[in-house]
Structures are given as structure tokens and as C-alpha cells.
Write an enzyme that holds these catalytic residues in place. Structure first.
Site, PDB file in Angstrom:
ATOM      1  N   GLY A   1      52.279  46.372  11.554  1.00  0.00           N
ATOM      2  CA  GLY A   1      51.129  47.193  11.170  1.00  0.00           C
ATOM      3  C   GLY A   1      49.914  47.124  12.073  1.00  0.00           C
TER       4      GLY A   1
ATOM      5  N   GLU B   1      45.196  41.470  11.717  1.00  0.00           N
ATOM      6  CA  GLU B   1      45.972  42.144  10.671  1.00  0.00           C
ATOM      7  C   GLU B   1      45.436  43.557  10.461  1.00  0.00           C
ATOM      8  OE1 GLU B   1      48.498  42.336   9.103  1.00  0.00           O
ATOM      9  OE2 GLU B   1      49.149  40.580   8.028  1.00  0.00           O
ATOM     10  N   ASP B   2      46.322  44.466  10.113  1.00  0.00           N
ATOM     11  CA  ASP B   2      45.850  45.803   9.770  1.00  0.00           C
ATOM     12  C   ASP B   2      45.223  45.803   8.376  1.00  0.00           C
ATOM     13  OD1 ASP B   2      48.431  45.225   8.840  1.00  0.00           O
ATOM     14  OD2 ASP B   2      48.963  47.329   8.654  1.00  0.00           O
TER      15      ASP B   2
ATOM     16  N   ASP C   1      46.048  42.998   1.492  1.00  0.00           N
ATOM     17  CA  ASP C   1      46.159  43.673   0.197  1.00  0.00           C
ATOM     18  C   ASP C   1      46.196  42.617  -0.903  1.00  0.00           C
ATOM     19  OD1 ASP C   1      46.873  45.166  -2.011  1.00  0.00           O
ATOM     20  OD2 ASP C   1      48.302  46.425  -0.955  1.00  0.00           O
TER      21      ASP C   1
ATOM     22  N   LYS D   1      41.451  44.765   0.877  1.00  0.00           N
ATOM     23  CA  LYS D   1      41.347  45.207  -0.519  1.00  0.00           C
ATOM     24  C   LYS D   1      40.949  43.987  -1.326  1.00  0.00           C
ATOM     25  CE  LYS D   1      44.704  48.950  -0.841  1.00  0.00           C
ATOM     26  NZ  LYS D   1      45.882  49.457  -1.558  1.00  0.00           N
TER      27      LYS D   1
ATOM     28  N   PHE E   1      46.551  53.822  -1.318  1.00  0.00           N
ATOM     29  CA  PHE E   1      47.607  53.418  -0.385  1.00  0.00           C
ATOM     30  C   PHE E   1      47.337  54.182   0.898  1.00  0.00           C
ATOM     31  CE2 PHE E   1      51.633  53.180   1.738  1.00  0.00           C
ATOM     32  CZ  PHE E   1      52.084  51.902   1.423  1.00  0.00           C
ATOM     33  N   VAL E   2      47.117  53.446   2.002  1.00  0.00           N
ATOM     34  CA  VAL E   2      46.695  54.119   3.229  1.00  0.00           C
ATOM     35  C   VAL E   2      47.768  54.067   4.311  1.00  0.00           C
ATOM     36  CG1 VAL E   2      44.200  53.920   2.878  1.00  0.00           C
ATOM     37  CG2 VAL E   2      45.437  52.046   3.984  1.00  0.00           C
TER      38      VAL E   2
ATOM     39  N   ARG F   1      52.836  55.787  11.063  1.00  0.00           N
ATOM     40  CA  ARG F   1      52.096  54.780  11.837  1.00  0.00           C
ATOM     41  C   ARG F   1      51.374  55.433  13.023  1.00  0.00           C
ATOM     42  NH1 ARG F   1      53.904  49.516  10.197  1.00  0.00           N
ATOM     43  NH2 ARG F   1      56.089  49.455   9.608  1.00  0.00           N
TER      44      ARG F   1
HETATM   45  C1  PRP Z   1      51.692  44.829   5.540  1.00  0.00           C
HETATM   46  C2  PRP Z   1      50.478  44.542   6.400  1.00  0.00           C
HETATM   47  C3  PRP Z   1      50.178  43.081   6.121  1.00  0.00           C
HETATM   48  C4  PRP Z   1      50.644  42.896   4.706  1.00  0.00           C
HETATM   49  C5  PRP Z   1      49.462  42.887   3.763  1.00  0.00           C
HETATM   50  O1  PRP Z   1      52.846  44.435   6.219  1.00  0.00           O
HETATM   51  O2  PRP Z   1      50.728  44.782   7.757  1.00  0.00           O
HETATM   52  O3  PRP Z   1      50.884  42.234   6.990  1.00  0.00           O
HETATM   53  O4  PRP Z   1      51.505  44.017   4.398  1.00  0.00           O
HETATM   54  O5  PRP Z   1      49.869  42.830   2.433  1.00  0.00           O
HETATM   55  P1  PRP Z   1      49.575  41.596   1.461  1.00  0.00           P
HETATM   56  O6  PRP Z   1      48.145  41.190   1.632  1.00  0.00           O
HETATM   57  O7  PRP Z   1      49.819  42.186   0.083  1.00  0.00           O
HETATM   58  O8  PRP Z   1      50.537  40.491   1.782  1.00  0.00           O
HETATM   59  P2  PRP Z   1      54.317  44.966   5.830  1.00  0.00           P
HETATM   60  O9  PRP Z   1      55.076  43.939   5.048  1.00  0.00           O
HETATM   61  O10 PRP Z   1      54.192  46.334   5.193  1.00  0.00           O
HETATM   62  O11 PRP Z   1      55.008  45.070   7.241  1.00  0.00           O
HETATM   63  P3  PRP Z   1      54.555  45.970   8.487  1.00  0.00           P
HETATM   64  O12 PRP Z   1      53.287  45.360   9.051  1.00  0.00           O
HETATM   65  O13 PRP Z   1      55.712  45.859   9.409  1.00  0.00           O
HETATM   66  O14 PRP Z   1      54.320  47.383   7.998  1.00  0.00           O
END
Ligand code: PRP
Length: 179
Positions: free
Chosen positions: A48, A103-104, A107, A135, A155-156, A168
């Protein structure tokens, strides 16, 4: 702006320009906090944060090294599986390095809590967290040192963030209807 995409309704929340301005501010702030000569190891959490990390790397002046760590907890779902899986480990040691974890989005906070714990065990000189989006929830135990924007319940997607691995590549960030 609001438009349908593949049957999903999207609303742009953060334009390219707004993101660019905020990333530039974050880069200046991070460099000012670390000092002009210190090497910063920018740790991009895949997938992400690949676009955010690429832009942030160019917004930080002076010495910067880049490392990658792949983790996944959502898979193709819109809710966390509750289990963090490393999909690509570091290829260089971070011992003694000033690490900036990028981190992106934070959540539930599960991923960042797991990452901070496991990275601290590798003895960096310092570990800071920069998240483009946060968040705020009561469950979160780890807060980012640098946050681009606070989010609500949306949800973004876009600018690296996906819905089932899609969107993406959008240059902006939009809220998507997930039903
Ligand atoms: C997403 C995002 C963070 C994580 C945040 O990754 O990049 O790493 O979820 O969520 P949390 O705070 O609830 O743990 P994802 O598992 O979707 O993988 P990706 O980065 O490959 O899309």
C-alpha cells in the site's frame, strides 16, 4: 467530484495537489526532526505505501536509504483478517539505523503494532512511524509520529491503496462504496 467506476461509486477526498503539498510538508518536518546530516532509512511497507514512500523519499533532503517490507492482513477483503503475514522480508539489517516506517494507512492498528514490535527487536538506532492516513480508534496502541491526514469511516482507494488489489494506480484518494 463523484463518479462511478466499475459499478462502484467513488468520491474524491484528497486531490493530487493536496497530497503533494502535504507530502512536501511531511518531508521537511521529518528532515528537520532528524537533523540535516543523519541518514534516514525509509522503510516502505508493501504494497500500500509504494507510491507514498516514493514521493516521500523525494520530499526528504539529504541522506536517505530505502528498504522494503511486505505485509498483508486484509488480502482481498475489506476487513482485517486479524493476522499479519510477512510476504517479503528485509534484505538488509536495520541495526543501528534511524528507521522511518512508512505506511499508507493505520486502520485497526494491528499491522503497525506488529511491525513496531518486530522491528524494535532488530535494534534500530531509532524507529519513527509516518502514515499518510490514520483512522483514530480506541483500539490503537501505536500512534504514528507523522500523519498526513485523519480519516473517518470511509474505505479509501488510490495513491497505492486498493480494493481487492484494484485502484492503487489512481493519482488521487477516493472513498469507495463497499456494501
Ligand atoms: C493495509 C495497509 C496497512 C494495513 C492497515 O495493508 O497497507 O498495512 O492494511 O490496517 P490495520 O491498521 O487495520 O492493520 P493490506 O493488508 O491491505 O495489504 P496491502 O498494503 O498489500 O494492500
Amino acid at each position: 467530484m463523484s463518479h462511478p467506476s466499475d459499478g462502484k461509486r467513488m468520491t474524491v477526498l484528497f486531490s493530487e495537489e493536496r497530497i503533494r503539498e502535504r507530502v512536501a510538508e511531511l518531508g521537511r518536518q521529518i528532515r528537520a526532526d532528524l537533523g540535516s546530516d543523519e541518514e534516514i532509512t525509509l522503510l516502505c511497507i508493501l504494497k500500500g505505501s509504494f507510491i507514498f514512500a516514493a514521493d516521500l523519499a523525494r520530499a526528504i533532503s539529504g541522506p536517505v536509504a530505502v528498504e522494503f517490507l511486505g505485509v498483508q492482513s486484509y488480502g482481498d477483503a475489506t476487513q482485517s483478517s486479524g493476522h499479519v503475514q510477512i510476504t517479503h522480508d528485509l534484505t538488509n539489517p536495520i541495526e543501528g539505523k534511524h528507521v522511518l516506517l512508512v505506511e499508507d494507512i493505520i486502520d485497526t492498528g494491528l499491522t503497525i503494532a506488529y511491525l513496531v514490535q518486530s522491528l524494535l527487536a532488530r535494534s534500530p538506532a531509532s524507529l519513527r512511524v509516518c502514515a499518510l492516513f490514520e483512522k483514530p480508534t480506541e483500539e490503537q496502541k501505536v500512534r504514528a509520529d507523522y500523519v498526513g491526514f485523519q480519516l473517518g469511516d470511509e474505505f479509501v482507494v488510490g495513491y497505492g491503496l486498493d480494493w481487492a488489489q484494484r485502484f492503487r494506480n489512481l493519482p488521487y484518494v477516493a472513498a469507495i462504496e463497499t456494501d
